[in-house]
Design a protein around this motif. Structure first.
Motif, PDB file in Angstrom:
ATOM      1  N   THR A 116       0.816  -1.219   0.000  1.00 19.92           N
ATOM      2  CA  THR A 116       0.000   0.000   0.000  1.00 19.92           C
ATOM      3  C   THR A 116       0.847   1.266   0.000  1.00 19.92           C
ATOM      4  N   GLY A 117       2.158   1.127   0.055  1.00 17.63           N
ATOM      5  CA  GLY A 117       3.041   2.289   0.067  1.00 17.63           C
ATOM      6  C   GLY A 117       4.145   2.171  -0.968  1.00 17.63           C
ATOM      7  N   GLU A 132       8.871   4.544   0.949  1.00 20.69           N
ATOM      8  CA  GLU A 132       7.989   5.313   1.831  1.00 20.69           C
ATOM      9  C   GLU A 132       8.612   5.454   3.222  1.00 20.69           C
ATOM     10  N   ASN A 190       6.940   6.979   5.860  1.00 16.75           N
ATOM     11  CA  ASN A 190       5.877   6.819   6.855  1.00 16.75           C
ATOM     12  C   ASN A 190       5.383   5.376   6.793  1.00 16.75           C
ATOM     13  N   SER A 231       3.411   3.681   8.477  1.00 18.23           N
ATOM     14  CA  SER A 231       1.990   3.411   8.720  1.00 18.23           C
ATOM     15  C   SER A 231       1.229   3.283   7.403  1.00 18.23           C
ATOM     16  N   LYS A 232       1.816   3.758   6.335  1.00 27.85           N
ATOM     17  CA  LYS A 232       1.192   3.677   5.014  1.00 27.85           C
ATOM     18  C   LYS A 232       1.503   2.354   4.305  1.00 27.85           C
TER      19      LYS A 232
END
Length: 365
Positions: A261-262, A266, A268, A270-271
């Motif tokens: 999903t990232g 990435e 961050n 959490s992504k």
């Protein structure tokens, strides 16, 4: 963007190939990690590349693999009534009839026809695109299922020998030539705690449960050219790492890159997670593209292929970071470490979703 000196050398290299008609502007193209790529405008458009000689130390073997595989694919495509110039790469030979032109600096250049009216994506922009890429990679393996894989050169020895990669990683930690290890102890521990998975796939191959196949070994979404009109995946590109290997490696690399999903770098975390819907979509498309050419054991091990490839790639990013960022191109400080951390997050999420991954594969069959 290429530096002026390299651009001038690229223009000189263009004239060494047997091109059609008049060639025009030459400009930097794409964002690949390894080679330097240029678009050549003109009556016919071409892709020109300077091969990375620190990575591809035997460029002639790389090109022998590529010419052999693409010639084989062209015959299959023609028999199926397809367009051989769009559905596989076409190697343009030099004025001396060679697949490589070596310049006065000792650099090796190669050229292909541009795949026209097509594009590729660096990240999953639609579910359909991801599904089409899965079918394309599956079909690539299917078309080459009767190619004698053992005749291909292993151009990067041990490319997906995860255990050997782990040994190099441990050596990099111990050597710590850049003094970076102390600040990444958590990351180092993550890979060391999971060292038991490094030999799983190779042992299955040794036991005869996973057959040797022609594999792409870099099955990211951006190595599929998608037809602009139909949205279909039409051509598998970037064949530098076509070698004998395991189908589960090719499947796994697609998942670790495309079902995240990232972005790969990435910051961050959490992504960053494994998207089970995209995993299911890709599994369905890949198996459709393979058209029954995979064995039962290969299908069963698809989730493990995803986990091992994600683990291996993260470990390679961390190894490169520890060694001074000498393999993967970086565009900012710490980028390889960020890439490593996204892969760690994905591995951990796969572990949490393992039963669901296995169920998805079972249901897809």
């Amino acid at each position: 963007m290429a530096d002026t000196g390299l651009l001038e050398r690229a223009k000189e290299a263009v004239g060494r190939f047997c091109t059609e008609g008049t060639t025009g502007e030459v400009r930097s193209w794409g964002n690949g990690h390894i080679n330097d790529t240029f678009l050549v405008e003109g009556d016919t458009r071409y892709i020109l590349q300077r091969m990375n000689r620190s990575i591809f130390t035997k460029p002639w073997e790389v090109m022998e693999n590529i010419t052999g595989v693409t010639s084989f694919l062209k015959e299959k495509i023609k028999k199926a009534g397809g367009d051989e110039r769009r559905e596989t790469l076409t190697v343009i030979f030099s004025e001396n009839g060679k697949s490589i032109y070596e310049d006065n600096y000792g650099d090796n250049w190669r050229m292909y026809y541009m795949i026209e009216d097509a594009m590729c994506y660096d990240q999953v922009e639609s579910e359909q695109d991801f599904y089409e890429s899965a079918k394309a990679f599956g079909n690539f393996g299917h078309l080459l299922s009767d190619y004698p894989a053992e005749t291909l050169h292993e151009t990067i020895p041990g490319f997906h020998d995860t255990k050997a990669r782990y040994d190099v990683f441990v050596q990099a930690v111990e050597a710590d030539i850049c003094g970076r290890a102390e600040n990444v102890r958590r990351e180092i521990s993550f890979f060391m705690e999971r060292a038991d998975i490094t030999g799983v796939l190779k042992q299955l191959q040794t036991d005869g449960k996973l057959p040797l196949r022609v594999t792409h070994n870099d099955t990211k979404l951006n190595n599929i050219m998608m037809d602009k009109s139909t949205g279909k995946g039409i051509c598998v590109i970037d064949l530098d790492t076509v070698m004998p290997g395991l189908a589960v490696h090719d499947f796994g690399d697609s998942i670790r890159f495309g079902a995240s999903t990232g972005a790969e770098d990435e910051q961050n975390l959490s992504k960053v997670n494994l998207d089970l819907h995209l995993f299911e979509l890709y599994t369905k498309g890949f198996l459709e593209g393979c058209q029954g050419s995979l064995t039962k054991d290969e299908i069963t091990m698809l989730p493990m292929g995803a986990k091992v490839m994600t683990y291996e790639c993260g470990m390679r990013f961390l190894t490169d970071y520890l060694q001074g960022d000498t393999y993967f191109k970086i565009h900012r400080a710490g980028q390889n470490l960020d890439r490593c951390r996204t892969q760690m997050k994905l591995v951990a999420d796969m572990e949490a979703k393992w039963a669901q991954m296995e169920q998805i594969v079972s249901q897809a069959v």
